[in-house]
Design a protein around this motif. Sequence first.
Motif, mmCIF file in Angstrom:
data_model
loop_
_atom_site.group_PDB
_atom_site.id
_atom_site.type_symbol
_atom_site.label_atom_id
_atom_site.label_comp_id
_atom_site.label_asym_id
_atom_site.label_seq_id
_atom_site.Cartn_x
_atom_site.Cartn_y
_atom_site.Cartn_z
ATOM 1 N N ALA A 147 -2.333 1.898 6.543
ATOM 2 C CA ALA A 147 -0.976 1.329 6.601
ATOM 3 C C ALA A 147 -0.066 2.179 7.489
ATOM 4 C CB ALA A 147 -0.391 1.209 5.197
ATOM 5 N N GLU A 148 -0.109 3.507 7.352
ATOM 6 C CA GLU A 148 0.712 4.393 8.178
ATOM 7 C C GLU A 148 0.312 4.303 9.650
ATOM 8 O OE1 GLU A 148 1.596 8.049 5.048
ATOM 9 O OE2 GLU A 148 -0.321 8.005 6.116
ATOM 10 N N SER A 149 -0.986 4.176 9.880
ATOM 11 C CA SER A 149 -1.483 4.086 11.258
ATOM 12 C C SER A 149 -1.017 2.799 11.936
ATOM 13 C CB SER A 149 -3.012 4.148 11.270
ATOM 14 O OG SER A 149 -3.448 5.350 10.698
ATOM 15 N N ILE A 150 -1.086 1.691 11.216
ATOM 16 C CA ILE A 150 -0.635 0.409 11.781
ATOM 17 C C ILE A 150 0.860 0.471 12.076
ATOM 18 C CG2 ILE A 150 -0.290 -2.043 11.261
ATOM 19 C CD1 ILE A 150 -3.046 -1.937 9.832
ATOM 20 N N LEU A 151 1.621 1.085 11.181
ATOM 21 C CA LEU A 151 3.056 1.247 11.410
ATOM 22 C C LEU A 151 3.313 2.074 12.676
ATOM 23 C CD1 LEU A 151 5.945 0.771 10.433
ATOM 24 C CD2 LEU A 151 5.747 2.858 9.080
ATOM 25 N N LYS A 152 2.544 3.142 12.858
ATOM 26 C CA LYS A 152 2.708 3.979 14.062
ATOM 27 C C LYS A 152 2.380 3.177 15.324
ATOM 28 C CE LYS A 152 1.633 8.239 16.376
ATOM 29 N NZ LYS A 152 1.056 9.565 16.314
ATOM 30 N N ILE A 153 1.315 2.389 15.274
ATOM 31 C CA ILE A 153 0.939 1.571 16.436
ATOM 32 C C ILE A 153 2.069 0.598 16.785
ATOM 33 C CG2 ILE A 153 -0.647 -0.217 17.261
ATOM 34 C CD1 ILE A 153 -2.824 1.239 15.556
ATOM 35 N N ARG A 154 2.677 0.011 15.756
ATOM 36 C CA ARG A 154 3.797 -0.910 16.000
ATOM 37 C C ARG A 154 4.981 -0.195 16.622
ATOM 38 N NH1 ARG A 154 3.240 -3.877 10.290
ATOM 39 N NH2 ARG A 154 1.715 -5.440 10.907
ATOM 40 N N GLN A 155 5.208 1.053 16.224
ATOM 41 C CA GLN A 155 6.364 1.805 16.715
ATOM 42 C C GLN A 155 6.179 2.291 18.141
ATOM 43 O OE1 GLN A 155 6.585 4.796 13.648
ATOM 44 N NE2 GLN A 155 8.006 3.601 12.413
ATOM 45 N N VAL A 156 4.987 2.756 18.492
ATOM 46 C CA VAL A 156 4.794 3.362 19.816
ATOM 47 C C VAL A 156 3.899 2.551 20.749
ATOM 48 C CG1 VAL A 156 5.160 5.691 18.934
ATOM 49 C CG2 VAL A 156 2.829 4.821 19.135
ATOM 50 N N GLY A 157 3.290 1.497 20.239
ATOM 51 C CA GLY A 157 2.313 0.734 21.015
ATOM 52 C C GLY A 157 2.838 0.114 22.285
ATOM 53 N N LEU A 158 4.108 -0.307 22.295
ATOM 54 C CA LEU A 158 4.661 -0.930 23.500
ATOM 55 C C LEU A 158 4.753 0.049 24.656
ATOM 56 C CD1 LEU A 158 7.495 -3.165 22.023
ATOM 57 C CD2 LEU A 158 5.327 -3.900 23.028
ATOM 58 N N ASN A 159 4.786 1.339 24.360
ATOM 59 C CA ASN A 159 4.902 2.359 25.406
ATOM 60 C C ASN A 159 3.553 2.945 25.798
ATOM 61 O OD1 ASN A 159 7.713 2.125 25.343
ATOM 62 N ND2 ASN A 159 7.822 3.500 23.602
ATOM 63 N N ARG A 160 2.487 2.337 25.363
ATOM 64 C CA ARG A 160 1.151 2.835 25.670
ATOM 65 C C ARG A 160 0.415 1.813 26.512
ATOM 66 N NH1 ARG A 160 3.708 6.491 23.953
ATOM 67 N NH2 ARG A 160 3.123 7.924 22.311
ATOM 68 N N GLU A 161 -0.433 2.304 27.397
ATOM 69 C CA GLU A 161 -1.168 1.400 28.268
ATOM 70 C C GLU A 161 -2.233 0.640 27.478
ATOM 71 O OE1 GLU A 161 -3.435 1.416 32.562
ATOM 72 O OE2 GLU A 161 -2.290 3.147 31.938
ATOM 73 N N THR A 162 -2.819 1.292 26.498
ATOM 74 C CA THR A 162 -3.815 0.628 25.676
ATOM 75 C C THR A 162 -3.610 1.012 24.215
ATOM 76 O OG1 THR A 162 -6.174 0.266 25.287
ATOM 77 C CG2 THR A 162 -5.544 2.452 26.061
#
Length: 196
Positions: A147-162
């Motif tokens: 759950a924490e990992s998915i939240l982190k992906i949602r928070q920073v994922g737009l700024n990552r290439e993959t």
Amino acid sequence: MMNKEEFIQLLQDKKYKTAQNILSEMNDIDTAAFLEELDAKECALAFRLISKEKAADVFSCMNSKMQTFLVDMFSETELKELLDDLYMDDTVDMLEDLPANLVTRILKNLDSTKRSTINKLLKYPEDSAGSVMNVDYIALRREMTVAESILKIRQVGLNRETIYTCYVTEQRHLIGQVDVKELLTSSESKTIEEIM
């Protein structure tokens, strides 16, 4: 695809909304190629009509001569917005081809973390693993829950290439990896260590 002369006429007639709509319908590579056919002044004007979301992708598809020209033409605000949206490896590729005065100007517009990362990447020899590696990744810790990992992906994922593969690190050393598919299909209470 729009005829170059017709597009230039739209710009001369100040029909910017129509020109903007035409550019928004093209894919990034075609937009970059189309803009490169325009003269410098027209290209700069047309580039400013591209949406902020699309501009960085179009810019990364342009040849280094046109990138150099645009960087030279941009205001500090425009330059900062573009750099914020460019992926780190695209920024490094662009900097390698720019004159020193423009590189200095760009580095001045970056925060210290990005500047430090770029300086490290610029020191890698061409065609080495370091020069082609992607530094825009998502790092997770082994003790994080799904759950924490998915939240982190949602928070920073737009700024990552993959975001499809996340790397598990400890004190900046790689200790494993997890696919997003695995995260999405695992129990939210499991830890990263249990599924990596």
